[in-house]
Each structure stands twice: as structure tokens, then as C-alpha cells.
Motif scaffolding. Structure first.
Motif, PDB file in Angstrom:
ATOM      1  N   THR A 105       0.833  -1.204   0.000  1.00  0.00           N
ATOM      2  CA  THR A 105       0.000   0.000   0.000  1.00  0.00           C
ATOM      3  C   THR A 105       0.867   1.252   0.000  1.00  0.00           C
ATOM      4  OG1 THR A 105      -1.679  -1.255   1.207  1.00  0.00           O
ATOM      5  CG2 THR A 105      -1.983   1.130   1.075  1.00  0.00           C
ATOM      6  N   ALA A 106       1.932   1.258   0.775  1.00  0.00           N
ATOM      7  CA  ALA A 106       2.853   2.403   0.786  1.00  0.00           C
ATOM      8  C   ALA A 106       3.459   2.605  -0.606  1.00  0.00           C
ATOM      9  CB  ALA A 106       3.948   2.205   1.821  1.00  0.00           C
ATOM     10  N   ASP A 107       3.854   1.526  -1.250  1.00  0.00           N
ATOM     11  CA  ASP A 107       4.439   1.602  -2.589  1.00  0.00           C
ATOM     12  C   ASP A 107       3.420   2.125  -3.606  1.00  0.00           C
ATOM     13  OD1 ASP A 107       6.279   1.165  -4.738  1.00  0.00           O
ATOM     14  OD2 ASP A 107       5.325  -0.778  -5.121  1.00  0.00           O
ATOM     15  N   MET A 108       2.214   1.582  -3.564  1.00  0.00           N
ATOM     16  CA  MET A 108       1.212   1.946  -4.577  1.00  0.00           C
ATOM     17  C   MET A 108       0.619   3.342  -4.369  1.00  0.00           C
ATOM     18  SD  MET A 108      -0.713  -1.650  -5.346  1.00  0.00           S
ATOM     19  CE  MET A 108      -1.616  -1.013  -6.766  1.00  0.00           C
ATOM     20  N   THR A 109       0.577   3.806  -3.132  1.00  0.00           N
ATOM     21  CA  THR A 109       0.062   5.156  -2.877  1.00  0.00           C
ATOM     22  C   THR A 109       1.170   6.198  -2.941  1.00  0.00           C
ATOM     23  OG1 THR A 109       0.385   4.981  -0.481  1.00  0.00           O
ATOM     24  CG2 THR A 109      -1.787   4.315  -1.372  1.00  0.00           C
ATOM     25  N   GLY A 110       2.414   5.763  -2.797  1.00  0.00           N
ATOM     26  CA  GLY A 110       3.528   6.702  -2.748  1.00  0.00           C
ATOM     27  C   GLY A 110       3.568   7.463  -1.430  1.00  0.00           C
ATOM     28  N   ASN A 111       2.814   6.978  -0.440  1.00  0.00           N
ATOM     29  CA  ASN A 111       2.710   7.677   0.837  1.00  0.00           C
ATOM     30  C   ASN A 111       3.099   6.732   1.971  1.00  0.00           C
ATOM     31  OD1 ASN A 111       2.011   9.059   3.153  1.00  0.00           O
ATOM     32  ND2 ASN A 111      -0.078   9.524   2.509  1.00  0.00           N
ATOM     33  N   PRO A 112       4.260   6.943   2.580  1.00  0.00           N
ATOM     34  CA  PRO A 112       4.660   6.067   3.683  1.00  0.00           C
ATOM     35  C   PRO A 112       3.747   6.186   4.905  1.00  0.00           C
ATOM     36  CG  PRO A 112       6.267   7.826   3.378  1.00  0.00           C
ATOM     37  CD  PRO A 112       5.254   7.967   2.279  1.00  0.00           C
ATOM     38  N   PHE A 113       2.972   7.263   4.980  1.00  0.00           N
ATOM     39  CA  PHE A 113       2.094   7.511   6.125  1.00  0.00           C
ATOM     40  C   PHE A 113       0.622   7.249   5.792  1.00  0.00           C
ATOM     41  CE2 PHE A 113       5.861  10.199   6.451  1.00  0.00           C
ATOM     42  CZ  PHE A 113       6.393   9.724   7.630  1.00  0.00           C
ATOM     43  N   TRP A 114       0.368   6.476   4.765  1.00  0.00           N
ATOM     44  CA  TRP A 114      -1.002   6.187   4.315  1.00  0.00           C
ATOM     45  C   TRP A 114      -1.875   5.612   5.425  1.00  0.00           C
ATOM     46  CZ3 TRP A 114      -3.300   1.442   4.605  1.00  0.00           C
ATOM     47  CH2 TRP A 114      -2.454   0.349   4.852  1.00  0.00           C
ATOM     48  N   LEU A 115      -1.275   4.862   6.317  1.00  0.00           N
ATOM     49  CA  LEU A 115      -2.020   4.161   7.362  1.00  0.00           C
ATOM     50  C   LEU A 115      -2.782   5.114   8.272  1.00  0.00           C
ATOM     51  CD1 LEU A 115      -2.620   1.367   8.557  1.00  0.00           C
ATOM     52  CD2 LEU A 115      -0.484   1.511   9.814  1.00  0.00           C
ATOM     53  N   THR A 116      -2.287   6.334   8.418  1.00  0.00           N
ATOM     54  CA  THR A 116      -2.929   7.319   9.298  1.00  0.00           C
ATOM     55  C   THR A 116      -3.631   8.422   8.496  1.00  0.00           C
ATOM     56  OG1 THR A 116      -0.825   8.506   9.482  1.00  0.00           O
ATOM     57  CG2 THR A 116      -1.337   6.884  11.201  1.00  0.00           C
ATOM     58  N   ASP A 117      -3.873   8.178   7.216  1.00  0.00           N
ATOM     59  CA  ASP A 117      -4.529   9.142   6.328  1.00  0.00           C
ATOM     60  C   ASP A 117      -5.896   8.595   5.920  1.00  0.00           C
ATOM     61  OD1 ASP A 117      -5.388  10.741   4.199  1.00  0.00           O
ATOM     62  OD2 ASP A 117      -3.365  10.950   3.366  1.00  0.00           O
ATOM     63  N   SER A 118      -6.952   9.232   6.388  1.00  0.00           N
ATOM     64  CA  SER A 118      -8.314   8.733   6.151  1.00  0.00           C
ATOM     65  C   SER A 118      -8.707   8.684   4.683  1.00  0.00           C
ATOM     66  CB  SER A 118      -9.325   9.579   6.931  1.00  0.00           C
ATOM     67  OG  SER A 118      -9.316  10.911   6.444  1.00  0.00           O
ATOM     68  N   SER A 119      -8.038   9.435   3.810  1.00  0.00           N
ATOM     69  CA  SER A 119      -8.417   9.468   2.398  1.00  0.00           C
ATOM     70  C   SER A 119      -8.186   8.134   1.688  1.00  0.00           C
ATOM     71  CB  SER A 119      -7.657  10.584   1.666  1.00  0.00           C
ATOM     72  OG  SER A 119      -6.278  10.278   1.583  1.00  0.00           O
ATOM     73  N   TYR A 120      -7.445   7.218   2.293  1.00  0.00           N
ATOM     74  CA  TYR A 120      -7.172   5.908   1.684  1.00  0.00           C
ATOM     75  C   TYR A 120      -8.179   4.835   2.111  1.00  0.00           C
ATOM     76  CZ  TYR A 120      -2.822   8.009   0.233  1.00  0.00           C
ATOM     77  OH  TYR A 120      -1.894   8.832  -0.340  1.00  0.00           O
ATOM     78  N   PHE A 121      -9.191   5.232   2.885  1.00  0.00           N
ATOM     79  CA  PHE A 121     -10.106   4.246   3.456  1.00  0.00           C
ATOM     80  C   PHE A 121     -11.550   4.497   3.057  1.00  0.00           C
ATOM     81  CE2 PHE A 121      -6.301   4.260   6.005  1.00  0.00           C
ATOM     82  CZ  PHE A 121      -6.028   2.905   6.082  1.00  0.00           C
ATOM     83  N   LEU A 122     -12.316   3.409   2.968  1.00  0.00           N
ATOM     84  CA  LEU A 122     -13.722   3.450   2.577  1.00  0.00           C
ATOM     85  C   LEU A 122     -14.618   4.009   3.676  1.00  0.00           C
ATOM     86  CD1 LEU A 122     -13.937  -0.148   1.049  1.00  0.00           C
ATOM     87  CD2 LEU A 122     -14.226   1.981  -0.220  1.00  0.00           C
TER      88      LEU A 122
END
Length: 188
Positions: A105-122
Motif C-alpha cells: 500500500t505504501a508503494d502503490m500510494t507513494g505515501n509512507p504515512f497512508w495508514l494514518t490518512d483517512s483518504s485511503y479508506f472506505l
């Protein structure tokens, strides 16, 4: 519920339980060793390994010819070894799943902090629930890699591949199911 009965069994010493087992036909070569096993492991836990050695009907609590306490302990040890082997393999799978969810997920989003970013979640409520679990684990962690991150970096949370190490496989599963982009879930 109307058929419930009160629990009337009383505590029995390991020595009494050895006597009971012998009276039911279980062969016990070394009484002292059997008492020691019952003291250390417990009758209730060992009773699961005694069950296959019972005659039919099992409710009579009588043992088959040739049933021995030694066989009970062989079954117990086999189960223990099998469980350890299985947990070892399950741990490998769990680590691979955790790595895939966090790093792909970090690789595909380009965001190492994706886990704490609500925009990546349904589902924002599930995301908020996950963030509460993450915050709780992060704040109480004494892991050296977490303490190092807190001492060194200004971000409120570490990147996903670090933070993911604090989460249970249940948390990781909930995160995976809540990832917005289907292509990411498919790649994982």
C-alpha cells in the motif's frame, strides 16, 4: 435453559484423581509421576487426551483395554509439538500478510504515512476505530524502534511498515478490508 443444573462437583486432589482414573480402568505404571503431571498440567486439560481412550458409551467414563496414562501423555506431547509447529508456520503467514498490507500500500500510494490518512479508506468510522487502536498501541509501546522514532522524527506517527509492527493481525485485517482502492487490495 430450563434443563440447567447446579454444579456440585468438588475439588479433588491429584492423588484422588489418580485413584479415580485407576478405578475406571486407566493403567498407571508410576503413580507419583501421574500425580506430578496432574499437579503441573491439570486434570481438566489432560482429560481431553483421555477422551479417545474411553469405551463407548463415553459417558460411562470407563477406559478401553490397554489404555494407559503413558498414552495420555503421548497424545498430550504430540498435540503440544503439533501446535508449536503450526504456530511457527502461522507466524510466517502473519508476517507476510502484515508486510504485504503495509508495504504494498505504501508503494502503490507513494505515501509512507497512508495508514494514518483517512483518504485511503472506505469507511471513516472503521478508520477512526483503527486509529484509536493505533494511537493506543503507539503511545504505550516501549519497543526500541518506536522510542527511536519518537526521539528522532517530527511526524506524529511512523511510516506504515514501522507502525504496522504494533498491530494485531485482526487490526491488519480490518485495515485491509477498509482500503478504498480495489487495485491495492487485489495486489496485496
Amino acid at each position: 435453559m430450563a434443563n440447567l443444573i447446579p454444579f456440585t462437583k468438588r475439588f479433588e486432589s491429584s492423588e484422588s484423581l489418580v485413584n479415580l482414573l485407576e478405578s475406571r480402568g486407566l493403567l498407571i505404571c508410576d503413580r507419583n509421576k501421574a500425580i506430578q503431571y496432574l499437579d503441573n498440567i491439570g486434570y481438566y486439560r489432560l482429560s481431553a487426551y483421555m477422551y479417545p481412550l474411553l469405551k463407548m458409551p463415553k459417558t460411562a467414563h470407563l477406559y478401553k483395554e490397554g489404555a494407559t496414562f503413558k498414552k495420555v501423555m503421548m497424545l498430550y506431547r504430540f498435540d503440544k509439538k503439533l501446535r508449536l509447529l503450526m504456530f511457527n508456520e502461522i507466524e510466517k503467514i502473519e508476517i507476510a500478510i502484515r508486510r504485504a498490507v503495509m508495504q504494498i500500500t505504501a508503494d502503490m500510494t507513494g505515501n509512507p504515512f497512508w495508514l494514518t490518512d483517512s483518504s485511503y479508506f472506505l469507511d471513516s468510522s472503521k478508520f477512526n476505530e483503527t486509529m484509536r487502536a493505533i494511537s493506543k498501541e503507539y503511545s504505550k509501546s516501549k519497543e526500541e524502534f518506536i522510542l527511536h522514532f519518537k526521539r528522532t522524527y517530527s511526524e506524529p506517527y511512523p511510516p506504515s511498515w514501522i507502525l504496522g509492527e504494533l498491530l494485531t493481525i485482526g487490526n491488519v485485517n480490518a485495515i485491509y478490508r477498509n482500503i478504498k482502492q480495489n487495485r491495492i487490495r487485489k495486489r496485496i
